[in-house]
Design an enzyme around this catalytic site. Structure first.
Site, mmCIF file in Angstrom:
data_model
loop_
_atom_site.group_PDB
_atom_site.id
_atom_site.type_symbol
_atom_site.label_atom_id
_atom_site.label_comp_id
_atom_site.label_asym_id
_atom_site.label_seq_id
_atom_site.Cartn_x
_atom_site.Cartn_y
_atom_site.Cartn_z
ATOM 1 N N GLN A 47 72.710 62.142 66.557
ATOM 2 C CA GLN A 47 73.183 62.807 65.341
ATOM 3 C C GLN A 47 74.505 63.544 65.602
ATOM 4 O OE1 GLN A 47 71.227 63.161 62.134
ATOM 5 N NE2 GLN A 47 73.208 63.866 61.402
ATOM 6 N N HIS A 106 68.765 66.239 69.429
ATOM 7 C CA HIS A 106 69.016 65.074 68.575
ATOM 8 C C HIS A 106 70.451 64.592 68.842
ATOM 9 C CE1 HIS A 106 68.497 62.210 65.529
ATOM 10 N NE2 HIS A 106 68.502 62.949 64.440
ATOM 11 N N ARG A 114 75.932 57.805 61.151
ATOM 12 C CA ARG A 114 74.848 57.603 62.126
ATOM 13 C C ARG A 114 74.901 56.177 62.671
ATOM 14 N NH1 ARG A 114 70.346 60.303 62.208
ATOM 15 N NH2 ARG A 114 70.299 59.484 64.324
ATOM 16 N N ARG A 167 62.041 58.062 69.895
ATOM 17 C CA ARG A 167 61.938 59.270 69.057
ATOM 18 C C ARG A 167 60.524 59.802 69.180
ATOM 19 N NH1 ARG A 167 63.366 60.657 62.799
ATOM 20 N NH2 ARG A 167 65.397 60.735 63.795
ATOM 21 N N ASP A 193 69.438 72.561 58.198
ATOM 22 C CA ASP A 193 68.422 71.526 58.437
ATOM 23 C C ASP A 193 67.127 72.057 57.836
ATOM 24 O OD1 ASP A 193 66.890 69.421 59.523
ATOM 25 O OD2 ASP A 193 66.721 70.376 61.491
ATOM 26 N N CYS A 244 71.801 67.130 58.373
ATOM 27 C CA CYS A 244 71.447 65.858 59.019
ATOM 28 C C CYS A 244 70.592 64.968 58.112
ATOM 29 C CB CYS A 244 70.721 66.134 60.330
ATOM 30 S SG CYS A 244 69.249 67.149 60.136
HETATM 31 N N1 NVA Z 1 64.696 69.248 62.618
HETATM 32 C C1 NVA Z 1 64.356 68.026 61.935
HETATM 33 C C2 NVA Z 1 65.466 67.033 62.071
HETATM 34 C C3 NVA Z 1 65.266 65.748 61.311
HETATM 35 C C4 NVA Z 1 66.378 64.766 61.508
HETATM 36 C C5 NVA Z 1 63.048 67.485 62.474
HETATM 37 O O1 NVA Z 1 62.879 67.489 63.702
HETATM 38 O O2 NVA Z 1 62.209 67.085 61.690
HETATM 39 N N1 CP Z 2 68.868 62.619 60.424
HETATM 40 C C1 CP Z 2 67.876 61.828 60.853
HETATM 41 O O1 CP Z 2 67.618 61.692 62.053
HETATM 42 O O2 CP Z 2 67.194 61.171 59.873
HETATM 43 P P1 CP Z 2 65.885 60.292 60.036
HETATM 44 O O3 CP Z 2 64.761 61.234 60.392
HETATM 45 O O4 CP Z 2 65.698 59.629 58.714
HETATM 46 O O5 CP Z 2 66.092 59.295 61.140
#
Ligand code: NVA
Ligand code: CP
Length: 328
Positions: free
Chosen positions: A136, A133, A315, A106, A229, A270
């Site tokens: 997800q 992502h 998830r 990540r 989101d 999400c």
């Molecule tokens: N768009 C958000 C998704 C988090 C799961 C981010 O990248 O922070």
């Molecule tokens: N939805 C999601 O990816 O959550 P986290 O950032 O907590 O992993």
């Protein structure tokens, strides 16, 4: 279906059949877990989790799923490894690839996870980049399938920042699975043209449609799903909040946004979500700008339409399916 040895970097790399297979495998593994049927079929394997951004769901899902499958896990946070600072991604990939059977990443640019995958020699799973992502998506599509009993032909409306990881990935998932996707936001936040063109091309084969629409009432007409989101994603500067609030407040998911939708339409997110003042950032935004609910109201989030905790649970089951399919 043989996905052994494959990376999981974006759904662009997967055919509709392969995606459906992963969704169904996730459902199967979920049923096994609920029935208490052990499935530690990957005993003896080891995986590494690299997180350059924070996480609750993704990290916990990888850890619990790995343990259920009988695997061991090493978690590397940004401050606890040499990645990027003293050691390149290519070198890190070759080191970890010698020790682990699979690697989750990540972080920031998609090119980083692609580079990791190029050199690792073992499956690499994208746990979120700025652009995509994909894990997800399997969870969200499983949630939709559980709820409606089908995917094809549903109308899926994404409101808010549609040009980041979630908007991009959902548009691809919908295109591949024959779901009508609508990005409902102002022009500035429409997904990029090349990706829209790619998805429209895919859609010609699956019966999906891809629509970009600024008007909320038009966009949400007869919707089965409204998804949103956060408006400011991880890694984006705090200074951007003022602009985002001004641009995106008309696209807040509230009860009014559901007026034109089907009566049985559901709400998805999400997570994490800013729907009340029980977060540090939520309170900071409230003190500075006076908004106590951001991308979704508390009424919708806590209301009967909301399936957000089903998504969160899924998830784990879907990440388990992705690891199982690529490692077994
Ligand atoms: N768009 C958000 C998704 C988090 C799961 C981010 O990248 O922070
Ligand atoms: N939805 C999601 O990816 O959550 P986290 O950032 O907590 O992993």
């Amino acid at each position: 279906m043989d996905l052994k040895g494959r990376h999981f970097l974006t759904l662009k790399d997967y055919t509709p059949k392969e995606i459906e297979y992963l969704i169904d495998l996730a459902a199967e593994l979920k049923a096994k877990k609920k029935q208490g049927i052990s499935h530690d079929e990957l005993k003896g394997k080891n995986i590494a989790l690299i997180f350059e951004k924070t996480s609750t769901r993704t990290r916990c899902s990888f850890e619990v799923a790995a343990h259920d499958l009988g695997m061991h896990v090493t978690y590397l946070d940004p401050s606890a490894s040499q990645i990027g600072k003293k050691e390149s991604i290519a070198d890190t990939a070759r080191v970890l690839g010698r020790m682990y059977d699979g690697i989750e990443y990540r972080g920031y640019g998609q090119e980083i996870v692609e580079e990791l995958a190029k050199y690792a020699g073992v499956p690499v799973w994208n746990g979120l980049t700025n652009e995509f992502h994909p894990t997800q998506m399997i969870a969200d599509m499983l949630t939709l399938k559980e709820h409606f009993g089908r995917l094809e032909g549903l109308k899926f409306v994404y409101m808010g920042d549609a040009r980041y990881n979630m908007g991009n990935s959902l548009m691809i998932a919908c295109a591949k699975l024959g779901i009508h996707f609508v990005a409902c936001t102002c022009k500035k936040y429409f997904p990029n043209e090349a990706l829209v063109a790619y998805c429209r091309e895919v859609a010609t084969q699956t019966g999906a449609t891809i629509t970009l629409e600024e008007d909320v009432k038009t966009a949400t007409k007869d919707a089965d799903v409204i998804y949103t989101d956060v408006w400011v994603s991880m890694g984006e500067p705090d200074e951007i909040w003022a602009e985002r609030l001004e641009d995106l407040m008309p696209y807040q998911v509230n009860e009014k946004a559901f007026e034109a939708a089907k009566p049985e339409a559901i709400f998805m997110h999400c997570l994490p979500a800013f729907h009340d003042l029980n977060t540090k950032i939520g309170r900071e935004v409230y003190e500075k700008f006076g908004y106590s609910e951001l991308e979704v109201t508390n009424e919708v989030f806590e209301g009967p339409r909301s399936v957000v905790f089903d998504e969160a649970e899924n998830r784990m089951h879907s990440i388990k399916a992705i690891m199982y399919a690529t490692l077994k």
